[in-house]
Write a protein that holds these residues in place. Structure first.
Motif, PDB file in Angstrom:
ATOM      1  N   THR A  11      29.462   4.372  73.634  1.00 45.29           N
ATOM      2  CA  THR A  11      29.845   3.550  74.198  1.00 45.29           C
ATOM      3  C   THR A  11      31.453   2.984  73.383  1.00 45.29           C
ATOM      4  OG1 THR A  11      27.707   2.426  75.053  1.00 45.29           O
ATOM      5  CG2 THR A  11      29.619   1.270  73.903  1.00 45.29           C
ATOM      6  N   GLU A  12      31.191   3.956  72.782  1.00 46.04           N
ATOM      7  CA  GLU A  12      32.084   3.301  71.157  1.00 46.04           C
ATOM      8  C   GLU A  12      32.933   5.094  71.131  1.00 46.04           C
ATOM      9  OE1 GLU A  12      30.643   4.764  66.862  1.00 46.04           O
ATOM     10  OE2 GLU A  12      28.992   3.570  67.135  1.00 46.04           O
ATOM     11  N   LEU A  13      32.780   6.382  72.004  1.00 45.40           N
ATOM     12  CA  LEU A  13      34.286   6.719  72.916  1.00 45.40           C
ATOM     13  C   LEU A  13      35.148   6.205  73.418  1.00 45.40           C
ATOM     14  CD1 LEU A  13      32.421   9.942  72.553  1.00 45.40           C
ATOM     15  CD2 LEU A  13      34.441   9.652  71.667  1.00 45.40           C
ATOM     16  N   PHE A  14      34.037   5.656  74.528  1.00 42.12           N
ATOM     17  CA  PHE A  14      34.559   5.306  75.454  1.00 42.12           C
ATOM     18  C   PHE A  14      35.835   3.714  75.948  1.00 42.12           C
ATOM     19  CE2 PHE A  14      35.393   1.940  79.658  1.00 42.12           C
ATOM     20  CZ  PHE A  14      35.457   3.081  80.699  1.00 42.12           C
ATOM     21  N   LEU A  15      34.900   2.618  74.880  1.00 46.72           N
ATOM     22  CA  LEU A  15      35.627   1.255  74.708  1.00 46.72           C
ATOM     23  C   LEU A  15      36.973   1.891  73.263  1.00 46.72           C
ATOM     24  CD1 LEU A  15      32.796  -0.997  74.123  1.00 46.72           C
ATOM     25  CD2 LEU A  15      34.460  -0.823  75.756  1.00 46.72           C
ATOM     26  N   ASP A 142      37.430  11.615  81.636  1.00 47.26           N
ATOM     27  CA  ASP A 142      37.460  11.027  82.311  1.00 47.26           C
ATOM     28  C   ASP A 142      39.151  10.392  82.223  1.00 47.26           C
ATOM     29  OD1 ASP A 142      35.725  12.856  84.221  1.00 47.26           O
ATOM     30  OD2 ASP A 142      34.783  11.102  84.927  1.00 47.26           O
ATOM     31  N   LEU A 143      39.116   9.346  80.973  1.00 49.94           N
ATOM     32  CA  LEU A 143      39.952   8.738  81.006  1.00 49.94           C
ATOM     33  C   LEU A 143      41.859   9.557  80.390  1.00 49.94           C
ATOM     34  CD1 LEU A 143      38.616   5.437  79.042  1.00 49.94           C
ATOM     35  CD2 LEU A 143      39.461   5.315  81.661  1.00 49.94           C
ATOM     36  N   ASP A 144      41.255  10.609  79.841  1.00 53.96           N
ATOM     37  CA  ASP A 144      42.044  11.638  79.916  1.00 53.96           C
ATOM     38  C   ASP A 144      42.720  11.167  78.937  1.00 53.96           C
ATOM     39  OD1 ASP A 144      43.041  14.277  80.143  1.00 53.96           O
ATOM     40  OD2 ASP A 144      45.217  13.619  81.636  1.00 53.96           O
ATOM     41  N   HIS A 145      42.314  10.927  78.037  1.00 47.95           N
ATOM     42  CA  HIS A 145      43.034  10.249  76.799  1.00 47.95           C
ATOM     43  C   HIS A 145      41.678  11.092  75.002  1.00 47.95           C
ATOM     44  CE1 HIS A 145      46.329   7.579  75.248  1.00 47.95           C
ATOM     45  NE2 HIS A 145      45.990   7.183  74.038  1.00 47.95           N
ATOM     46  N   PHE A 149      34.364  17.075  76.055  1.00 53.18           N
ATOM     47  CA  PHE A 149      33.080  17.664  76.701  1.00 53.18           C
ATOM     48  C   PHE A 149      32.934  17.672  75.077  1.00 53.18           C
ATOM     49  CE2 PHE A 149      33.386  16.577  80.641  1.00 53.18           C
ATOM     50  CZ  PHE A 149      32.296  16.280  80.897  1.00 53.18           C
ATOM     51  N   ALA A 150      33.496  18.788  74.329  1.00 56.06           N
ATOM     52  CA  ALA A 150      33.495  19.078  73.616  1.00 56.06           C
ATOM     53  C   ALA A 150      33.289  17.428  72.281  1.00 56.06           C
ATOM     54  CB  ALA A 150      35.027  20.033  72.622  1.00 56.06           C
ATOM     55  N   ASP A 151      33.736  16.855  72.441  1.00 55.68           N
ATOM     56  CA  ASP A 151      33.301  15.991  71.181  1.00 55.68           C
ATOM     57  C   ASP A 151      31.647  15.208  71.680  1.00 55.68           C
ATOM     58  OD1 ASP A 151      36.466  15.542  70.380  1.00 55.68           O
ATOM     59  OD2 ASP A 151      36.951  15.337  72.410  1.00 55.68           O
ATOM     60  N   LEU A 152      31.285  15.345  72.444  1.00 59.30           N
ATOM     61  CA  LEU A 152      29.970  14.656  73.281  1.00 59.30           C
ATOM     62  C   LEU A 152      28.874  15.550  72.175  1.00 59.30           C
ATOM     63  CD1 LEU A 152      30.263  14.034  76.532  1.00 59.30           C
ATOM     64  CD2 LEU A 152      30.802  12.966  74.723  1.00 59.30           C
ATOM     65  N   PRO A 153      27.774  14.771  71.661  1.00 59.71           N
ATOM     66  CA  PRO A 153      27.076  15.540  70.607  1.00 59.71           C
ATOM     67  C   PRO A 153      26.454  16.560  72.115  1.00 59.71           C
ATOM     68  CG  PRO A 153      26.707  13.412  71.290  1.00 59.71           C
ATOM     69  CD  PRO A 153      27.483  13.647  71.987  1.00 59.71           C
TER      70      PRO A 153
END
Length: 195
Positions: A11-15, A142-145, A149-153
């Protein structure tokens, strides 16, 4: 990490990604066929509201489906994607906060109560944080900004790969996946959508 921790991180990453996008950048296309960033944001908002309905179902025992059907979901995304940028941003942030509050308020006794996903699977309510983690994390990519995936745990990616592989294997792709994942072929099988 727990599914709830992955959900909160996603959620933090998305927002955060949504916040970094300019209003003009919201209209850029994504890897999702026919969807702009506005569509992805609208979908993530709608997903939070749909999961809140499942939490209500788990808490009360009164059936409350995620969506009345695929058409309702698609129409909702198209309508919300047209909102002014500030309103769309406020909706996705507000629904994320409300979902987290609903999760925190769900009684311990309700976590095992069955609910039905949009795909028609009956699952215990305890799967809802994973369902949301998957949505926010993958759609942040998907927002491509700037999020990949390497930023995800690592644990999240491992769980995601296991779930995606199991679903594709169940659809008849087990041999192709086994050959590719075991390094016996360089050619990944053509899988189609995973969810």
């Amino acid at each position: 990490m727990s599914a709830r921790s992955w959900m909160d991180r996603g959620t933090e990453l998305f927002l955060g990604t949504v916040d970094r996008l300019t209003d003009d950048e919201l209209t850029a296309p994504t890897a999702l066929d026919g969807w702009t960033r506005r569509h992805v944001i609208a979908h993530v908002h709608g997903n939070a509201e749909a999961l809140r309905r499942l939490l209500s179902w788990a808490a009360t025992g009164v059936e409350n489906r995620m969506y009345s059907g695929p058409r309702q979901r698609a129409e909702e995304i198209e309508t919300l994607a047209l909102l002014p940028a500030g309103e769309l941003r406020a909706l996705v942030r507000g629904s994320a906060v409300s979902l987290a509050e609903d999760l925190d308020a769900l009684p311990e006794s309700a976590w095992r109560n069955p609910v039905v996903t949009a795909q028609g699977r009956t699952v215990p309510a305890e799967e809802i944080p994973w369902m949301r983690a998957r949505e926010v994390a993958v759609h942040a990519v998907d927002l491509d900004h700037g999020v990949g995936f390497a930023d995800l745990p690592d644990g999240f990616n491992t769980a995601l790969v296991a779930e995606a592989a199991a679903r594709h294997a169940a659809r008849g792709h087990a041999a192709g996946l086994a050959a590719w994942l075991s390094g016996r072929t360089a050619q990944a099988p053509a899988l189609g959508p995973w969810l």
